[in-house]
Design a protein around this motif. Structure first.
Motif, PDB file in Angstrom:
ATOM      1  N   ARG A 154      -9.212   0.423   3.887  1.00 12.86           N
ATOM      2  CA  ARG A 154      -8.898   0.472   2.457  1.00 12.86           C
ATOM      3  C   ARG A 154      -8.303   1.832   2.092  1.00 12.86           C
ATOM      4  O   ARG A 154      -7.381   1.922   1.279  1.00 12.86           O
ATOM      5  CB  ARG A 154     -10.190   0.218   1.662  1.00 12.86           C
ATOM      6  CG  ARG A 154      -9.970  -0.005   0.177  1.00 12.86           C
ATOM      7  CD  ARG A 154      -9.274  -1.329  -0.080  1.00 12.86           C
ATOM      8  NE  ARG A 154      -8.974  -1.480  -1.504  1.00 12.86           N
ATOM      9  CZ  ARG A 154      -7.884  -0.998  -2.098  1.00 12.86           C
ATOM     10  NH1 ARG A 154      -6.980  -0.342  -1.385  1.00 12.86           N
ATOM     11  NH2 ARG A 154      -7.692  -1.172  -3.378  1.00 12.86           N
ATOM     12  N   ARG A 155      -8.832   2.899   2.694  1.00 14.42           N
ATOM     13  CA  ARG A 155      -8.292   4.228   2.423  1.00 14.42           C
ATOM     14  C   ARG A 155      -6.852   4.341   2.923  1.00 14.42           C
ATOM     15  O   ARG A 155      -5.983   4.880   2.223  1.00 14.42           O
ATOM     16  CB  ARG A 155      -9.171   5.310   3.078  1.00 14.42           C
ATOM     17  CG  ARG A 155      -8.582   6.713   2.964  1.00 14.42           C
ATOM     18  CD  ARG A 155      -9.605   7.795   3.201  1.00 14.42           C
ATOM     19  NE  ARG A 155     -10.156   7.781   4.556  1.00 14.42           N
ATOM     20  CZ  ARG A 155     -11.096   8.633   4.989  1.00 14.42           C
ATOM     21  NH1 ARG A 155     -11.577   9.551   4.148  1.00 14.42           N
ATOM     22  NH2 ARG A 155     -11.573   8.562   6.206  1.00 14.42           N
ATOM     23  N   LEU A 156      -6.579   3.852   4.114  1.00 14.82           N
ATOM     24  CA  LEU A 156      -5.222   3.909   4.660  1.00 14.82           C
ATOM     25  C   LEU A 156      -4.256   3.092   3.805  1.00 14.82           C
ATOM     26  O   LEU A 156      -3.093   3.470   3.629  1.00 14.82           O
ATOM     27  CB  LEU A 156      -5.214   3.408   6.102  1.00 14.82           C
ATOM     28  CG  LEU A 156      -5.901   4.323   7.123  1.00 14.82           C
ATOM     29  CD1 LEU A 156      -6.008   3.635   8.468  1.00 14.82           C
ATOM     30  CD2 LEU A 156      -5.148   5.636   7.253  1.00 14.82           C
ATOM     31  N   GLU A 157      -4.747   1.976   3.306  1.00 13.02           N
ATOM     32  CA  GLU A 157      -3.909   1.149   2.427  1.00 13.02           C
ATOM     33  C   GLU A 157      -3.499   1.940   1.182  1.00 13.02           C
ATOM     34  O   GLU A 157      -2.338   1.894   0.748  1.00 13.02           O
ATOM     35  CB  GLU A 157      -4.687  -0.104   2.024  1.00 13.02           C
ATOM     36  CG  GLU A 157      -3.894  -1.090   1.180  1.00 13.02           C
ATOM     37  CD  GLU A 157      -4.717  -2.307   0.778  1.00 13.02           C
ATOM     38  OE1 GLU A 157      -4.201  -3.128   0.000  1.00 13.02           O
ATOM     39  OE2 GLU A 157      -5.882  -2.427   1.236  1.00 13.02           O
ATOM     40  N   PHE A 158      -4.454   2.676   0.616  1.00 18.41           N
ATOM     41  CA  PHE A 158      -4.132   3.502  -0.543  1.00 18.41           C
ATOM     42  C   PHE A 158      -3.138   4.606  -0.190  1.00 18.41           C
ATOM     43  O   PHE A 158      -2.156   4.836  -0.894  1.00 18.41           O
ATOM     44  CB  PHE A 158      -5.414   4.110  -1.121  1.00 18.41           C
ATOM     45  CG  PHE A 158      -5.178   5.354  -1.915  1.00 18.41           C
ATOM     46  CD1 PHE A 158      -4.449   5.322  -3.093  1.00 18.41           C
ATOM     47  CD2 PHE A 158      -5.655   6.589  -1.471  1.00 18.41           C
ATOM     48  CE1 PHE A 158      -4.206   6.484  -3.820  1.00 18.41           C
ATOM     49  CE2 PHE A 158      -5.415   7.742  -2.189  1.00 18.41           C
ATOM     50  CZ  PHE A 158      -4.688   7.684  -3.365  1.00 18.41           C
ATOM     51  N   LEU A 159      -3.411   5.320   0.909  1.00 16.81           N
ATOM     52  CA  LEU A 159      -2.539   6.430   1.277  1.00 16.81           C
ATOM     53  C   LEU A 159      -1.114   5.957   1.551  1.00 16.81           C
ATOM     54  O   LEU A 159      -0.149   6.692   1.310  1.00 16.81           O
ATOM     55  CB  LEU A 159      -3.098   7.150   2.510  1.00 16.81           C
ATOM     56  CG  LEU A 159      -4.409   7.910   2.275  1.00 16.81           C
ATOM     57  CD1 LEU A 159      -4.979   8.417   3.593  1.00 16.81           C
ATOM     58  CD2 LEU A 159      -4.183   9.066   1.307  1.00 16.81           C
ATOM     59  N   GLY A 160      -0.990   4.724   2.037  1.00 14.91           N
ATOM     60  CA  GLY A 160       0.345   4.187   2.268  1.00 14.91           C
ATOM     61  C   GLY A 160       1.138   4.021   0.986  1.00 14.91           C
ATOM     62  O   GLY A 160       2.368   3.964   1.011  1.00 14.91           O
ATOM     63  N   ARG A 161       0.432   3.929  -0.144  1.00 14.68           N
ATOM     64  CA  ARG A 161       1.099   3.765  -1.438  1.00 14.68           C
ATOM     65  C   ARG A 161       1.217   5.089  -2.201  1.00 14.68           C
ATOM     66  O   ARG A 161       1.712   5.116  -3.315  1.00 14.68           O
ATOM     67  CB  ARG A 161       0.321   2.759  -2.295  1.00 14.68           C
ATOM     68  CG  ARG A 161       0.326   1.359  -1.694  1.00 14.68           C
ATOM     69  CD  ARG A 161      -0.593   0.425  -2.440  1.00 14.68           C
ATOM     70  NE  ARG A 161      -0.524  -0.923  -1.886  1.00 14.68           N
ATOM     71  CZ  ARG A 161      -1.358  -1.918  -2.202  1.00 14.68           C
ATOM     72  NH1 ARG A 161      -2.316  -1.692  -3.085  1.00 14.68           N
ATOM     73  NH2 ARG A 161      -1.237  -3.111  -1.654  1.00 14.68           N
ATOM     74  N   ALA A 162       0.740   6.162  -1.605  1.00 12.49           N
ATOM     75  CA  ALA A 162       0.726   7.452  -2.297  1.00 12.49           C
ATOM     76  C   ALA A 162       1.896   8.338  -1.885  1.00 12.49           C
ATOM     77  O   ALA A 162       1.901   9.531  -2.203  1.00 12.49           O
ATOM     78  CB  ALA A 162      -0.594   8.166  -2.028  1.00 12.49           C
ATOM     79  N   GLY A 163       2.860   7.767  -1.184  1.00 12.48           N
ATOM     80  CA  GLY A 163       3.973   8.559  -0.650  1.00 12.48           C
ATOM     81  C   GLY A 163       4.669   9.450  -1.655  1.00 12.48           C
ATOM     82  O   GLY A 163       4.834  10.655  -1.417  1.00 12.48           O
ATOM     83  N   PRO A 164       5.098   8.928  -2.813  1.00  7.04           N
ATOM     84  CA  PRO A 164       5.803   9.786  -3.785  1.00  7.04           C
ATOM     85  C   PRO A 164       4.973  10.990  -4.213  1.00  7.04           C
ATOM     86  O   PRO A 164       5.500  12.105  -4.321  1.00  7.04           O
ATOM     87  CB  PRO A 164       6.061   8.840  -4.953  1.00  7.04           C
ATOM     88  CG  PRO A 164       6.086   7.476  -4.334  1.00  7.04           C
ATOM     89  CD  PRO A 164       5.084   7.518  -3.248  1.00  7.04           C
ATOM     90  N   ALA A 165       3.679  10.780  -4.450  1.00  4.30           N
ATOM     91  CA  ALA A 165       2.834  11.899  -4.864  1.00  4.30           C
ATOM     92  C   ALA A 165       2.674  12.914  -3.735  1.00  4.30           C
ATOM     93  O   ALA A 165       2.633  14.132  -3.968  1.00  4.30           O
ATOM     94  CB  ALA A 165       1.465  11.390  -5.310  1.00  4.30           C
ATOM     95  N   LEU A 166       2.595  12.446  -2.497  1.00  8.49           N
ATOM     96  CA  LEU A 166       2.497  13.367  -1.356  1.00  8.49           C
ATOM     97  C   LEU A 166       3.754  14.211  -1.238  1.00  8.49           C
ATOM     98  O   LEU A 166       3.688  15.408  -0.932  1.00  8.49           O
ATOM     99  CB  LEU A 166       2.266  12.570  -0.068  1.00  8.49           C
ATOM    100  CG  LEU A 166       0.915  11.843   0.040  1.00  8.49           C
ATOM    101  CD1 LEU A 166       0.898  10.929   1.260  1.00  8.49           C
ATOM    102  CD2 LEU A 166      -0.226  12.847   0.117  1.00  8.49           C
TER     103      LEU A 166
END
Length: 577
Positions: free
Chosen positions: A546-558
């Motif tokens: 679930r954490r990896l799924e979230f991080l995969g969607r956080a690209g622009p913020a990263l």
């Protein structure tokens, strides 16, 4: 007798020319169809007989004769006879130019004027379902088989006069006008010429104040406290909304009448439907021409949402009304986005209603509220127009309490299931039990699909906040305070995972909207959140996935964090990225 005599005779309908004989057979056929002891063979014969009536030249005359037989014909037979008359009028088998049509009109009107609808002369003796079908037949004849109002000018005044005789007379008059409006909205109305449809709609619109005056007279003065009459009045108001503007109802104070009937359980659902028909359309012109009265009406509706409360004793009827109120607010917003953008006071009212329904323990009600919130935020926090000079984004209005009110409620709606141990903030007494009740009442709904749709509305809500750095920062601050409590819970517990999943849903909605334009405070707050998520020890593969799924969607913020770290030489920010 029905099984042995009627069956063999019914097949000869095509040879019957005498309307009296045909009327008698129609009556027998209807009784055969209703009799529980009728054999399948005879039932089929009776059904075939009824179907043949549509083409028979004497069927209309026989039907009228049968409908007029108050003393001889049973109620079910008269109901069917009125139905045949209405169908004949709608289908063009009863033509305005035919001499018999004038006789039919006269006979139908006399049933009311002379009270011959009842064998005793007391219309209260006539069952309600027969009365309703009678008014449908009269309305169909008036619309399709006359030139009313111009060609039948005395009808309306006659109805208003006879409607003052008794509560049943009044109910029939109101039902007639309701059915006229209903006929004009039906598919069969396409058979009318455009000119005829416009003339009838214009007449309802132009004479509505006279009709409303009659309604107020019979409901409030002559026959107060009549459930049948009250219901007829509410249904009339509902149907007329297709032809009459909302401001006309307000001029006649019919909003006060409807509010007064909300306490009557028998018509409460119909009252909500009437309000829905008033407001589930573009009311910009009403707001322009009657701003004070319209805002009073909308204020009343939004205040009523605060009374939609569920408890452990919630019943199906109450829940249906509450859910209908949520749909009313959603439909109003959907149909009036331009007005919402122009009127901050309207934004505040609708937001209050949406918040009330976000607190409601029902996934389906929360979905309606979650559909309203992004529209309100788009209006209250508009995106700067392209090509215009850069201006400082407006701060959220005082009524938009993002961190303290909106974000907690959105977080609550992100839970797949609210655990009994929910302790992030206080819930109303009996909330979890009421949620179980509404889930049972919504058993036929695709609740997982509704939950998924709520997540889509949450993403729309956060995207609507993206143009306001203050709004973005407030949403991040809520998550900054909530996440430590989520990660502090023992994650092996199933209830704790519900909180973990809901918090990641919120992160997935908020974090992708963090951009350089959100300001350094928001970017740093986003970095702190991401760091907390990355560093949190997780117990198993389900959490890690679930954490990896979230991080995969956080690209622009990263990417924004990486740029900030490089620009400012801040190692801790770059490390998080």
């Amino acid at each position: 007798r029905a099984g042995t005599e009627v069956g063999p005779c019914l097949g000869r309908v095509g040879t019957m020319e005498d309307s009296s004989a045909l009327a008698a057979k129609i009556g027998e056929a209807i009784q055969v169809l209703q009799a529980p002891q009728t054999t399948p063979e005879v039932r089929r014969a009776a059904n075939e007989f009824v179907l043949q009536l549509r083409e028979h030249p004497s069927a209309v005359a026989a039907s009228v004769q049968l409908a007029a037989s108050a003393a001889a014909a049973p109620p079910a037979v008269r109901f069917f006879a009125f139905r045949l008359v209405a169908a004949a009028a709608a289908e063009g088998r009863l033509r305005p130019e035919e001499p018999r049509t004038a006789e039919v009109r006269s006979l139908l009107v006399d049933m009311l004027l002379q009270s011959t609808l009842s064998a005793s002369g007391n219309l209260q003796d006539v069952p309600g379902f027969v009365c309703e079908k009678y008014t449908q037949a009269l309305a169909a004849v008036a619309v399709y088989c006359s030139e009313w109002p111009a060609g039948w000018p005395q009808l309306q005044q006659q109805l208003f006069e006879v409607g003052q005789r008794s509560r049943t007379h009044a109910t029939l008059v109101l039902s007639f006008f309701k059915n006229v409006s209903e006929v004009l909205q039906s598919d069969a109305a396409s058979r009318l010429s455009v000119q005829r449809r416009k003339a009838l709609s214009a007449h309802l619109r132009d004479s509505c104040q006279e009709l409303f005056k009659f309604l107020a007279l019979v409901v409030a003065s002559l026959f107060p406290g009549s459930p049948e009459l009250d219901r007829a009045a509410v249904l009339l108001v509902t149907e007329l909304s297709a032809s009459v503007p909302v401001r006309a109802f307000l001029t006649a104070d019919l909003d006060a009448f409807l509010r007064g009937k909300l306490s009557d359980v028998a018509v409460r659902a119909e009252v909500v439907q009437a309000f829905t028909e008033w407001l589930a359309k573009d009311v910009a012109k009403d707001l322009k021409e009657a701003p004070e009265r319209m805002m009073q009406l909308i204020t009343t509706i939004c205040q009523l949402t605060g009374h939609c409360q569920a408890s452990g004793s919630l019943g199906a009827d109450d829940y249906e009304v509450h859910r209908s109120m949520a749909v009313l607010v959603r439909d109003f917003v959907e149909c009036n986005k331009p007005s919402l953008e122009k009127r901050p006071e309207l934004q505040a009212l609708v937001y209050t209603a949406a918040v009330n329904f976000l607190r409601y323990p029902s996934i389906c009600v929360q979905f309606e509220a979650a559909s309203v919130v992004p529209q309100v935020l788009k209006a209250a926090l508009p995106e700067p127009r392209k090509g215009t000079a850069k201006v400082e984004a407006a701060a959220p209005p005082a009524w938009l309490r993002i961190k303290e009110e909106l974000m907690p409620l959105l977080f609550l709606s992100a839970f797949k299931r609210v655990p009994p141990t929910f302790d992030f903030f206080a819930l109303p007494t009996g909330y979890v039990q009421a949620m179980e009740i509404t889930s049972e009442l919504d058993a036929e709904e695709d609740l997982p699909g509704v939950q998924s749709s709520i997540k889509g509305r949450l993403r729309e809500t956060m995207a609507a906040m993206a143009h306001s750095p203050a709004a973005v920062l407030a949403s991040l601050q809520f998550l900054h305070e909530t996440l430590p409590r989520v990660f502090a819970a023992p994650q092996q517990d199933a209830a704790a995972f519900l909180g973990f999943d809901a918090s990641l849903v919120m992160l997935e909605c908020v974090v992708p909207n963090v951009k350089a334009a959100s300001g350094p405070q928001a970017v740093e707050a986003c970095g702190t959140l991401l760091g907390a998520v990355l560093r949190a020890p997780l117990p198993g593969a389900e959490h890690e996935g679930r954490r990896l799924e979230f991080l995969g969607r956080a690209g622009p913020a990263l990417d924004v964090l990486a740029e900030l770290g490089a620009a400012q030489g801040r190692a801790e920010v770059a490390e998080i990225a």
